[in-house]
Design a protein around this motif. Structure first.
Motif, PDB file in Angstrom:
ATOM      1  N   ARG A  42     -38.976 -12.269 -69.605  1.00 24.87           N
ATOM      2  CA  ARG A  42     -38.607 -12.065 -70.842  1.00 24.87           C
ATOM      3  C   ARG A  42     -39.012 -12.796 -72.079  1.00 24.87           C
ATOM      4  N   PRO A  96     -34.761  -4.718 -67.095  1.00 22.22           N
ATOM      5  CA  PRO A  96     -34.861  -5.497 -66.550  1.00 22.22           C
ATOM      6  C   PRO A  96     -35.757  -6.592 -65.361  1.00 22.22           C
ATOM      7  N   THR A 108     -37.107 -11.076 -64.999  1.00 21.63           N
ATOM      8  CA  THR A 108     -36.630 -12.294 -64.593  1.00 21.63           C
ATOM      9  C   THR A 108     -37.277 -12.949 -66.336  1.00 21.63           C
ATOM     10  N   ARG A 152     -32.462  -6.438 -73.079  1.00 19.58           N
ATOM     11  CA  ARG A 152     -31.856  -5.100 -72.591  1.00 19.58           C
ATOM     12  C   ARG A 152     -32.483  -4.959 -70.868  1.00 19.58           C
ATOM     13  N   LEU A 192     -41.122   0.383 -67.500  1.00 21.99           N
ATOM     14  CA  LEU A 192     -41.265  -0.573 -68.272  1.00 21.99           C
ATOM     15  C   LEU A 192     -41.986  -0.614 -69.258  1.00 21.99           C
TER      16      LEU A 192
END
Length: 150
Positions: A136, A130, A132, A128, A2
């Motif tokens: 975000r 993933p 919370t 897009r 990520l």
């Protein structure tokens, strides 16, 4: 994984901002100091304003097209293609400055702007991830931090 994607998106957004901000300190002395020829018998100030406006105009026109194509062929392909054309645009802009060809420089700045209209694609990719809701918001803040003009 990520963090790598987030850093990549931030770096690409920063490159977009550099493309807008970099010519201001470089071009203004060249045009106002009459090192480059004037465009269409404009005054030096009007020539500088015209040249500097072409890049954001290209971004503005290309953003919806790139967004639509990212839905069709995928955002990674769109961003890869746009950044490849951006690199070519920067090289051709440097060449046109070396040749002191103001018309070619205007054309290359506009085309580079067209190829950099990928802000919407980058933001959609960030959305897009993933995350919370709290993370975000924080990551969108970090992403927008990379857009700060120097």
């Amino acid at each position: 994984m990520l963090n790598i994607k987030l850093i990549s998106l931030m770096l690409l957004a920063f490159i977009n901002v550099v493309g807008i901000a970099m010519p201001y300190p470089i071009l203004s002395p060249l045009i106002l100091g009459v090192e480059l020829p004037q465009l269409f018998n404009f005054s030096p100030m009007m020539t500088a304003m015209f040249v500097l406006s072409l890049y954001p105009l290209g971004q503005f026109l290309a953003a919806p097209i790139m967004g639509a194509y990212s839905d069709r062929i995928g955002p990674r392909k769109v961003v890869t293609l746009s950044m490849s054309f951006t690199a070519l645009g920067y090289l051709s802009s440097a060449y046109s400055l070396y040749q002191r060809d103001i018309v070619l420089f205007c054309l290359t700045r506009f085309i580079t702007g067209l190829s950099e209209g990928n802000f919407a694609v980058l933001r959609a990719e960030l959305g897009r991830l993933p995350l919370t809701a709290t993370n975000r918001v924080k990551l969108f803040g970090y992403f927008n931090l990379s857009l700060i003009h120097i």
